[in-house]
Design a protein around this motif. Structure first.
Motif, PDB file in Angstrom:
ATOM      1  N   ASP A   5     -12.468  -5.287   0.517  1.00 51.67           N
ATOM      2  CA  ASP A   5     -12.906  -6.822   1.668  1.00 51.67           C
ATOM      3  C   ASP A   5     -12.140  -8.013   1.874  1.00 51.67           C
ATOM      4  O   ASP A   5     -12.285  -9.319   2.483  1.00 51.67           O
ATOM      5  CB  ASP A   5     -13.790  -7.550   0.236  1.00 51.67           C
ATOM      6  CG  ASP A   5     -15.191  -7.110  -0.188  1.00 51.67           C
ATOM      7  OD1 ASP A   5     -15.329  -6.696   1.196  1.00 51.67           O
ATOM      8  OD2 ASP A   5     -15.516  -7.517  -0.563  1.00 51.67           O
ATOM      9  N   VAL A   6     -10.808  -7.459   1.485  1.00 54.95           N
ATOM     10  CA  VAL A   6     -10.204  -8.704   1.938  1.00 54.95           C
ATOM     11  C   VAL A   6      -8.844  -8.591   3.667  1.00 54.95           C
ATOM     12  O   VAL A   6      -8.828  -7.121   3.888  1.00 54.95           O
ATOM     13  CB  VAL A   6      -8.403  -8.519   1.069  1.00 54.95           C
ATOM     14  CG1 VAL A   6      -7.465  -9.102   1.536  1.00 54.95           C
ATOM     15  CG2 VAL A   6      -8.108  -8.560   0.258  1.00 54.95           C
ATOM     16  N   CYS A   7      -9.339  -8.784   4.599  1.00 48.81           N
ATOM     17  CA  CYS A   7     -10.085  -9.004   5.824  1.00 48.81           C
ATOM     18  C   CYS A   7      -8.214  -9.654   6.583  1.00 48.81           C
ATOM     19  O   CYS A   7      -7.456  -9.904   6.035  1.00 48.81           O
ATOM     20  CB  CYS A   7     -11.123 -10.134   6.684  1.00 48.81           C
ATOM     21  SG  CYS A   7     -12.291  -9.356   5.778  1.00 48.81           S
ATOM     22  N   GLY A   8      -7.785  -8.550   7.478  1.00 43.77           N
ATOM     23  CA  GLY A   8      -6.770  -8.958   7.862  1.00 43.77           C
ATOM     24  C   GLY A   8      -6.030  -7.751   7.236  1.00 43.77           C
ATOM     25  O   GLY A   8      -4.451  -8.043   7.693  1.00 43.77           O
ATOM     26  N   THR A  43      -1.389 -12.600  -3.215  1.00 43.79           N
ATOM     27  CA  THR A  43      -2.365 -13.457  -4.199  1.00 43.79           C
ATOM     28  C   THR A  43      -3.523 -12.609  -4.608  1.00 43.79           C
ATOM     29  O   THR A  43      -4.213 -12.339  -5.444  1.00 43.79           O
ATOM     30  CB  THR A  43      -2.219 -14.328  -4.362  1.00 43.79           C
ATOM     31  OG1 THR A  43      -0.767 -14.663  -4.344  1.00 43.79           O
ATOM     32  CG2 THR A  43      -2.500 -15.400  -5.671  1.00 43.79           C
ATOM     33  N   THR A  44      -4.292 -12.636  -3.538  1.00 47.87           N
ATOM     34  CA  THR A  44      -5.903 -11.960  -3.701  1.00 47.87           C
ATOM     35  C   THR A  44      -6.139 -11.087  -3.982  1.00 47.87           C
ATOM     36  O   THR A  44      -6.830 -10.086  -4.650  1.00 47.87           O
ATOM     37  CB  THR A  44      -6.541 -12.450  -2.264  1.00 47.87           C
ATOM     38  OG1 THR A  44      -6.354 -13.833  -2.076  1.00 47.87           O
ATOM     39  CG2 THR A  44      -7.617 -11.949  -1.532  1.00 47.87           C
ATOM     40  N   CYS A  45      -5.266 -10.037  -3.581  1.00 49.66           N
ATOM     41  CA  CYS A  45      -5.159  -8.543  -3.884  1.00 49.66           C
ATOM     42  C   CYS A  45      -4.592  -8.696  -5.494  1.00 49.66           C
ATOM     43  O   CYS A  45      -4.932  -7.715  -5.791  1.00 49.66           O
ATOM     44  CB  CYS A  45      -4.057  -7.472  -3.269  1.00 49.66           C
ATOM     45  SG  CYS A  45      -4.926  -7.478  -1.607  1.00 49.66           S
ATOM     46  N   ALA A  46      -3.447  -9.201  -6.038  1.00 46.40           N
ATOM     47  CA  ALA A  46      -2.855  -8.950  -7.088  1.00 46.40           C
ATOM     48  C   ALA A  46      -3.824  -9.581  -8.349  1.00 46.40           C
ATOM     49  O   ALA A  46      -4.631  -8.758  -9.633  1.00 46.40           O
ATOM     50  CB  ALA A  46      -2.245  -9.983  -7.426  1.00 46.40           C
TER      51      ALA A  46
END
Length: 84
Positions: A5-8, A43-46
């Motif tokens: 879901d992490v765009c870009g 950070t979001t993915c971590a």
């Protein structure tokens, strides 16, 4: 939110998605180091990976976002997962 879901940030979605699936079967590396420029989703993915590793009920390697571990990481009450 799952890694996909992490765009870009296709690099991050692929890398962390693989790591999250590995975490579901407990076969992940003990250390993961990622270096990228600012604003690339590190950070979001971590945090997604931290939830996947600690999740009590993972769904296909992704965090359920409903168990105590996931909720604690999401609301910031788990001090092991913080951002400086």
């Amino acid at each position: 939110m799952a890694a996909a879901d992490v765009c870009g940030c296709d690099w991050a979605a692929a890398y962390y998605g693989h790591a999250a699936r590995a975490a579901a079967v407990r076969t992940f590396e003990p250390c993961i180091s990622v270096y990228r420029h600012a604003r690339h989703g590190k950070t979001t993915c971590a945090k997604i990976l931290a939830r996947a590793v600690n999740c009590e009920h993972p769904v296909n390697g992704d965090p359920c976002n409903e168990c105590a571990a996931c909720r604690g990481i999401l609301d910031g009450s788990v001090l092991d997962v913080t951002e400086d």
